[in-house]
Enzyme design. Structure first.
Site, PDB file in Angstrom:
ATOM      1  N   LYS A   1       0.845  -1.198   0.000  1.00  0.00           N
ATOM      2  CA  LYS A   1       0.000   0.000   0.000  1.00  0.00           C
ATOM      3  C   LYS A   1       0.879   1.246   0.000  1.00  0.00           C
ATOM      4  CE  LYS A   1      -2.456   2.987   2.772  1.00  0.00           C
ATOM      5  NZ  LYS A   1      -1.998   3.997   1.902  1.00  0.00           N
TER       6      LYS A   1
ATOM      7  N   GLU B   1       9.459   2.288  11.093  1.00  0.00           N
ATOM      8  CA  GLU B   1      10.435   3.379  11.012  1.00  0.00           C
ATOM      9  C   GLU B   1       9.689   4.700  10.941  1.00  0.00           C
ATOM     10  OE1 GLU B   1      13.667   2.691   8.243  1.00  0.00           O
ATOM     11  OE2 GLU B   1      12.985   0.620   8.133  1.00  0.00           O
TER      12      GLU B   1
ATOM     13  N   CYS C   1      13.192  12.004   6.276  1.00  0.00           N
ATOM     14  CA  CYS C   1      13.120  11.787   7.727  1.00  0.00           C
ATOM     15  C   CYS C   1      14.481  12.018   8.361  1.00  0.00           C
ATOM     16  CB  CYS C   1      12.584  10.408   8.061  1.00  0.00           C
ATOM     17  SG  CYS C   1      13.227   9.137   7.007  1.00  0.00           S
TER      18      CYS C   1
ATOM     19  N   GLU D   1       8.513  17.361  14.938  1.00  0.00           N
ATOM     20  CA  GLU D   1       8.987  17.157  13.568  1.00  0.00           C
ATOM     21  C   GLU D   1       8.157  18.031  12.626  1.00  0.00           C
ATOM     22  OE1 GLU D   1      10.332  13.414  10.819  1.00  0.00           O
ATOM     23  OE2 GLU D   1       8.427  13.281  11.863  1.00  0.00           O
TER      24      GLU D   1
END
Ligand SMILES: Cc1cc2nc3c(=O)[nH]c(=O)nc-3n(C[C@H](O)[C@H](O)[C@H](O)COP(=O)(O)OP(=O)(O)OC[C@H]3O[C@@H](n4cnc5c(N)ncnc54)[C@H](O)[C@@H]3O)c2cc1C
Length: 1009
Positions: A677, A758, A792, A888
Site C-alpha cells: 500500500k 520506522e 526523515c 517534527e
C-alpha cells in the site's frame, strides 16, 4: 631512438644541467617545511595527520587549542615514530603561549612558500622580484569555497580590484622576451569559475551560465580596457563542461568575439580532454580570433578518484601517471599543430613534459616566443631559472590571499609534492637520474602494462581496520551507480523522460489483486505539487472489500511462495532491479512530477530501490541455507528460517519508490506474500513498482497492489487476523497506532504480529569551534533544505557553540538566501514544493509558531505563486524546549540553537524524543570520538551531510520514537521478516555416530507438499 626523443633528451639534459648549476632545494624555503616534507615522504600516516593538522590550524584561535590539536593528531602515532613530535608536544603542553604562536608561524611560513602574498602589497613585492628574474605572472585570488551569492559578489569585486591594482602597479612593465608580446599581456589574472556562482549544478550548465555570464562580463570588459589577460582555471570534473561551455558562450558574444586575451585550462589527466581540446580548437577557428589554452595534468586526481568510486561512476581521470604524461604530450602536439589559432601555455614542472614541448615546437618551426611555460609560485625555482636562461617565456602562477582560505590550495600542493608519482619528488627528493626522468612515458606505460595500477585507483586497496577484519557486510554486492548529470547525454535523457511522462498525464493505473487488474467505482487523482492543477494519473480507490480480497489472495499464494527456493526469489529481485535500471529516467521523471523531487534526488531514489533489490537478494543467499549451530559428536542441530506469512507494507511518499521497494523486496525475498500500500500522495509510483514486479515475474497473489485511505484500509489490514507482519515507514502518529494495534491479538489470529516500524526524527547537527565552515555550512544547508527538508533524516536543529555562532550565521543565512526555489522540472532547482496542501498549511503554521518562539533569522521572499512552495526559513535563538525545536516539521525550516560548549551541545542534541540521524562537524579527533560515542541517533554522521544513506553502506534506521531499531539496507534487516527455527537430531545409533556433519542442509526450508 627517434630524432624527437633524442631532441627531448638533449633539451631535458640541458635543463638539468642548468638546474644543477644552482643547487637550490626544490622549494624556495627550507627549514620547517623541508623537515615536514621529508617526514611525510617517509611515513604515510604522518603525512595524513600533518595534512589534517595544517588544515585545521588557521581556524584555531587560542594557543591552548593549537596544543590540544597537536597532541590529538600526533601523540598516538604508531611505529614509535617521530620522537621529535613527541618532544614538541610535551614542550608545547608546558608552554602553550609560546609554542602555539611558534607553530602557527611555522605553518604560515609553509603556506607563504606557495602563496605569493596576503594582499596586493605583498603580492607586488613578489611580482617585482620575479620581474627582475624575467618571470611573468598570473594571479589567482584564493578564497574560501563560496556558499552564497553574497560571497560570489565579493569574489567578483576582488577580481576587479585586483585588475586595477595590477594594471596600475605594473605600468611601464614590458614583456621579458620583447617578441610576440602582443600575445602575452603583462597583467594576467586566473579566475575560478565556481567562485562566481554558489549554486553550480552539473545537471544545469545553461542555468549556471545564465548566472555566471553577467558576473563575468564586467570583469572581462575591464580587463580588456586595461589590456589584461583573463584565464579560466579548471576545477573539479563536475564543473568542467560548464566551464568550457561558458568560455565558448561568452567569448562568442559580440563584445568579446574579437578579443584574443582569453584562455582556459585543459587537464590532461582527464580521459575526455582530447575531445574537449579538439572541440575548443574547432570553436576557435569558427570564431576567428586567437585564444589561449593552459595545458596541465590536473590538480584534483585524488578527489576525482574518491568521488567517482563513492558514486559508482566511471572514473574521469587516468589511473596511471604515465597515461597522463602520454596524454599531456599528445595534447601538446595538438596545441602546437594549431598554433595559428591557439596560444599554448604549458603548465608543468616535469622536465620531460617541458622538454617535449620545446622539442616538438622546434620540429614544427614554432618560435619559442609564441608559447610559454607556466609554473607554480614557490615551486621548482631552478627549473624556472633554467627556462629563462634558455630564452623561453616563463610565467608564474601566484595565488594571493589569507592563510585560512588558502588552506585547500596549500594541502593540494603538499599532496602533489609528496606524491609517490610526482616528478618533483623523484627529481629533488629521490635523486632519480636524468635519464630515467626523461624516458618516454609510452615506454614506461608499455613496461607497466595497461591498467596495471587501475585496481589501486578502483579501490581494491582498502585498508582493513581493527573493527572489520572480515569482509564488510556491504561488500557482498555492488551499489548501482548514480546517474552522473555532468554528461549532456544524461541531461538529455532526463529531459526526454520528463516530456514523455508529461505526455502520459491523466492515465489510469489499476489495482492488482491476485494477479488481476481491479477497478473500483472511485478514482483517486495524483496531483503535481508544483502545479496542483496538473493530474499525473489516477488509481482506483480501494476499500474494505478490496482489502479483504488482498488478504485472501496473499494468504492463498503464501503456501507456494514460501516453498519457492530462495534462489528463485532472489532472482526475482534481481530481475526487478534490472527493470528499474532500464526505466530509471522515466521513474525519476514520475517522481519529479508526483512528489516534487529535484532530478538528482529522484535518481538517488531509483538507485536506492535497485540497491535494495540486489542487496536483499545477496543477503537472502547468505541467510537462506540452514546452518549447523555447533560441531558436536552424535547430534546435529540446524538453524534456519521460515517466512512469517502475509506482510502488509505501508510506505511513505518521500522516497516513493525506494522505501516501498525496499520493504516489498525484503518481504518477498524472505518468502512472505505481500499487500503493498503506497502512500496516497504517490500512488502512480506505487503502480509503477507493481508493473515492474509483474514484468519481473512475480506470481499472481504474491504481490498485491492496493491503494486507498490509510485510515480505512490501512487500519483494517493492520488489525486483520490474517496479516502476520506489518512493515511501516511514516509518521510517528501512525507508526505508534500501528505498533499498539498490532499488539492486540484478535480472535482467530495464529501468529503474533511482527511490526517493522520506522518513523521520523528531529535531527541535530553540532558545529564544533574548529569545524571547517565551508563544509559545515554547505552540508547543513543541503541536509536541511535538500528535498525541501522532507527526508526523515533531514537536519532540523543546528547546534552552534557560542564561540562560533556569529561566524556561522554570517555565512549560513546568505547561503540559504542563495538557494534556488522552484519547479524541480528545471534541473538547477534545489528546493521544490512540499508534498500537498495539508503539508503546506501545517508547515506554514509551524513557521507562525516559530515567530512567537524564536527570532526569524531568514525567510526567502520569493517563491513561485502557484504550487505548494514554502520559503526556506531559518529561526535563530531557538530554545531547546520550544515546539519548533521539539516537533517534527518535515519541511524547509531550520532551527538554530546556541550552546555554551560541546557538553551542552550533546545534551541538547540528545534531549529529544527521537533518535534517527545526527551529525557533527569538527577537526578535533578527541571531540569526534566523543560525539561518535555519545550522540543518540541510529545514524551518526561526522563531517558530512546527515542525509543520503546508501544501501549496504549506511544501514538506516533509528530508535526511541524514530523506530523499532531496525536497519533498512543492513545485514540484519531481513531477519525481521523471518521466523527462526532450529531442528536437532540425535544421530547416534548404538554408540555409533558418523564422523562428519555437513555444514548446510537444505531440506528444512519447508516441508515438501
Ligand atoms: C601554472 C599552473 C597552473 C595550473 N592550473 C591548474 C588548473 O587550472 N587546474 C588544475 O586542475 N590544475 C592546475 N595546475 C596544477 C597542475 O595540474 C599540477 O600542478 C600538475 O598536475 C603537476 O603536474 P606536473 O606536470 O608538474 O608534475 P608531474 O609530477 O609530472 O605530474 C603530476 C600529476 O600527474 C597526475 N597523476 C598523478 N598520479 C596519477 C595517476 N596515478 N594516474 C594518472 N595521473 C596521475 C596528476 O595530475 C598529478 O598532479 C596548474 C599548474 C601550473 C603549473
Amino acid at each position: 631512438m627517434t630524432s624527437l626523443q633524442s631532441e627531448i633528451e638533449q633539451r631535458g639534459s640541458r635543463i638539468f644541467e642548468l638546474v644543477d648549476q644552482h643547487p637550490e632545494s626544490l622549494f624556495s624555503k627550507a627549514g620547517f617545511y623541508q623537515r615536514m616534507m621529508a617526514l611525510s615522504m617517509r611515513d604515510e600516516q604522518f603525512k595524513g595527520q600533518l595534512f589534517r593538522f595544517v588544515d585545521v590550524l588557521p581556524s584555531l584561535r587560542r594557543s591552548s587549542d593549537i596544543v590540544e590539536h597537536l597532541e590529538e593528531y600526533f601523540t598516538d602515532m604508531r611505529d614509535g615514530f617521530t620522537p621529535f613530535i613527541h618532544t614538541g608536544v610535551r614542550l608545547a603542553r608546558m608552554v602553550p603561549w609560546i609554542s602555539g604562536p611558534v607553530l602557527r608561524w611555522n605553518v604560515s611560513g609553509m603556506a607563504s612558500q606557495f602563496i605569493a602574498g596576503k594582499n596586493p602589497n605583498d603580492l607586488m613585492k613578489a611580482l617585482r622580484k620575479r620581474r627582475a628574474q624575467k618571470i611573468g605572472f598570473t594571479v589567482d585570488l584564493l578564497g574560501e569555497a563560496v556558499v552564497s551569492e553574497a560571497e560570489t559578489d565579493e569574489y567578483a569585486a576582488r577580481c576587479l580590484d585586483l585588475l586595477e591594482t595590477l594594471a596600475r602597479d605594473t605600468r611601464g612593465w614590458s614583456d621579458p622576451l620583447g617578441k610576440n608580446s602582443e600575445l602575452f599581456p603583462v597583467v594576467n589574472v586566473s579566475v575560478k569559475i565556481s567562485a562566481l556562482y554558489s549554486q553550480m549544478n552539473p545537471a544545469d550548465p545553461a542555468g549556471a551560465i545564465a548566472h555566471l555570464a553577467p558576473k563575468l562580463r564586467p570583469i572581462l570588459r575591464r580587463a580588456r580596457e586595461l589590456g589584461a589577460f583573463i584565464n579560466f582555471d579548471m576545477e573539479s570534473y563536475a564543473h568542467k563542461n560548464t566551464t568550457l561551455e561558458l568560455f565558448k558562450t561568452i567569448f562568442s558574444e559580440k563584445e568579446f568575439k574579437d578579443w584574443p586575451h582569453a584562455g582556459i585550462v585543459i587537464q590532461a589527466y582527464l580521459r575526455d580532454s582530447e575531445v574537449d581540446l579538439r572541440d575548443l580548437i574547432e570553436w576557435g577557428r569558427a570564431r576567428g580570433t586567437r585564444f589561449a589554452v593552459r595545458l596541465v595534468k590536473g590538480a584534483y586526481w585524488d578527489y576525482e578518484t574518491i568521488k567517482s568510486r563513492q558514486n559508482g561512476w566511471d572514473c574521469p581521470v587516468y589511473f596511471q601517471k604515465q597515461e597522463s604524461d602520454v596524454n599531456f604530450e599528445a595534447l601538446t602536439q595538438l596545441l602546437l599543430e594549431n598554433e595559428s589559432i591557439v596560444t599554448a601555455a604549458f603548465g608543468s614542472h616535469n622536465v620531460r613534459s617541458i622538454a617535449y614541448a620545446q622539442a616538438l615546437a622546434g620540429e614544427l618551426g614554432i618560435d619559442r616566443s609564441r608559447f610559454e611555460f607556466q609554473l607554480l609560485y614557490g615551486m621548482a625555482g631552478p627549473i624556472k631559472r633554467a627556462l629563462v636562461e634558455m630564452g623561453y617565456r616563463v610565467r608564474e602562477y601566484c595565488p594571493v590571499g589569507e592563510l585560512l582560505p588558502g588552506m585547500s590550495y596549500l594541502v593540494r600542493r603538499l599532496l602533489e609534492n609528496t606524491s609517490n608519482e610526482g616528478f618533483l619528488r623523484a627529481k629533488f627528493a629521490e635523486n632519480v637520474s636524468a635519464e630515467e626522468l626523461l624516458r618516454d612515458p609510452r615506454e614506461l606505460l608499455r613496461r607497466n602494462g595497461p591498467g596495471s595500477t587501475a585496481s589501486a585507483a578502483n579501490g581494491d586497496s582498502h585498508h582493513k581496520n581493527d573493527a572489520s577484519l572480515d569482509t564488510a557486510s556491504g561488500d557482498i554486492y555492488q551499489n548501482s551507480p548514480l546517474v552522473n548529470f555532468v554528461y549532456k547525454e544524461s541531461q538529455d535523457k532526463m529531459r526526454a523522460a520528463l516530456r514523455e511522462v508529461r505526455s502520459r498525464f491523466g492515465e489510469k493505473y489499476p489495482l492488482v489483486l491476485g494477479g488481476e487488474k481491479v477497478w473500483t467505482d472511485k478514482l483517486t487523482p495524483s496531483v503535481n505539487p508544483s502545479a496542483p492543477k496538473e493530474i499525473v494519473g489516477y488509481v482506483p480507490e480501494g476499500g474494505i472489500p478490496e482489502a479483504e480480497r488482498a488478504v485472501k489472495t496473499a494468504r492463498a499464494a503464501f503456501g507456494k511462495w514460501s516453498r519457492t527456493p530462495f534462489e528463485e526469489r532472489a532472482r526475482l529481485l534481481e530481475r526487478a532491479a534490472g527493470i528499474l535500471e532500464r526505466r530509471r529516467y522515466e521513474l525519476s521523471a514520475v517522481e519529479v512530477f508526483e512528489v516534487g523531487k529535484p532530478w538528482a534526488e529522484a535518481d538517488g531514489d531509483i538507485r536506492e530501490a535497485m540497491d535494495f533489490c540486489r542487496f536483499y537478494a545477496a543477503q537472502m543467499r547468505r541467510l537462506g541455507r540452514p546452518r549447523l549451530t555447533q560441531h558436536v559428536p552424535g547430534e546435529e542441530s540446524y538453524h534456519h528460517y521460515w517466512p512469517r506469512g502475509v506482510a502488509l507494507v505501508i510506505a511513505p511518499w518521500n522516497f516513493p519508490i525506494a522505501i516501498l521497494c525496499g520493504m516489498v523486496s525484503a518481504a518477498l525475498v524472505t518468502g512472505n506474500t505481500v499487500i503493498m500500500k503506497p502512500s496516497e500522495q504517490c500512488i502512480i509510483c506505487g503502480a509503477m513498482l507493481m508493473q515492474i514486479f509483474e514484468e519481473a515475474g512475480v506470481p499472481p497473489g504474491v504481490l498485491n497492489f492496493l491503494s486507498g485511505h490509510g485510515s480505512v484500509i490501512g487500519a483494517h489490514l493492520v488489525d486483520h487476523k490474517d496479516v502476520d507482519l506489518i512493515a511501516f515507514t511514516g509518521s510517528r502518529e501512525v507508526g505508534l497506532k500501528i505498533w499498539e494495534s498490532a499488539g492486540i491479538t484478535r480472535s482467530g489470529q495464529r501468529e503474533l504480529k511482527r511490526v517493522v516500524c520506522e518513523m521520523g526524527g528531529k535531527n541535530a547537527m553540532i558545529v564544533d569551534s574548529d569545524a571547517d565552515l565551508d563544509e559545515a555550512i554547505g552540508y547543513s544547508i543541503y541536509s536541511a533544505f535538500g528535498y525541501q527538508g522532507q527526508k526523515c533524516s533531514a537536519l532540523s536543529r543546528l547546534i552552534l557553540l557560542e564561540e562560533n555562532y556569529d561566524r556561522v550565521m554570517e555565512r549560513l543565512i546568505p547561503a540559504a538566501a542563495s538557494l534556488r526555489v522552484g519547479n524541480p522540472e528545471e534541473p538547477g532547482i534545489m528546493v521544490g514544493p512540499v508534498i500537498d496542501e495539508a503539508a503546506y498549511r501545517r508547515i506554514l503554521d509551524y513557521i507562525e509558531t516559530g515567530k512567537g518562539e524564536a527570532t526569524l533569522a531568514y525567510q526567502a521572499k520569493e517563491v513561485p505563486p502557484h504550487g505548494y512552495f514554502i520559503p526556506p526559513t531559518i529561526f535563530a535563538d531557538v530554545k531547546p524546549t520550544v515546539r519548533i525545536a521539539c516537533e517534527e516539521i518535515f519541511g524547509p525550516v531550520l532551527s538554530v540553537l546556541k550552546v555554551r560548549d560541546l557538553d551542552e551541545a550533546i545534551e541538547v542534541a540528545n534531549d529529544t524524543d527521537y533518535a534517527l540521524t545526527g551529525g557533527f562537524f569538527s577537526r578535533s579527533p578527541a571531540n569526534i570520538e566523543r560525539v561518535k560515542a555519545q550522540l543518540e541517533a541510529g545514524n551518526v554522521y561526522i563531517n558530512r551531510s546527515c542525509t543520503g544513506a546508501i544501501v549496504g553502506r549506511h544501514p538506516f534506521g533509528g530508535f526511541k520514537m524514530s523506530g523499532g531499531g531496525t536497519k533498512a539496507g543492513g545485514e540484519d534487516y531481513l531477519l525481521q521478516f523471518l521466523l527462526p527455527r532450529v531442528v536437532t537430531e540425535n544421530i547416534t545409533r548404538h554408540g555409533f555416530a558418523p564422523e562428519e556433519t555437513p555444514q548446510y542442509r537444505d531440506e528444512f526450508l519447508w516441508p515438501k507438499r
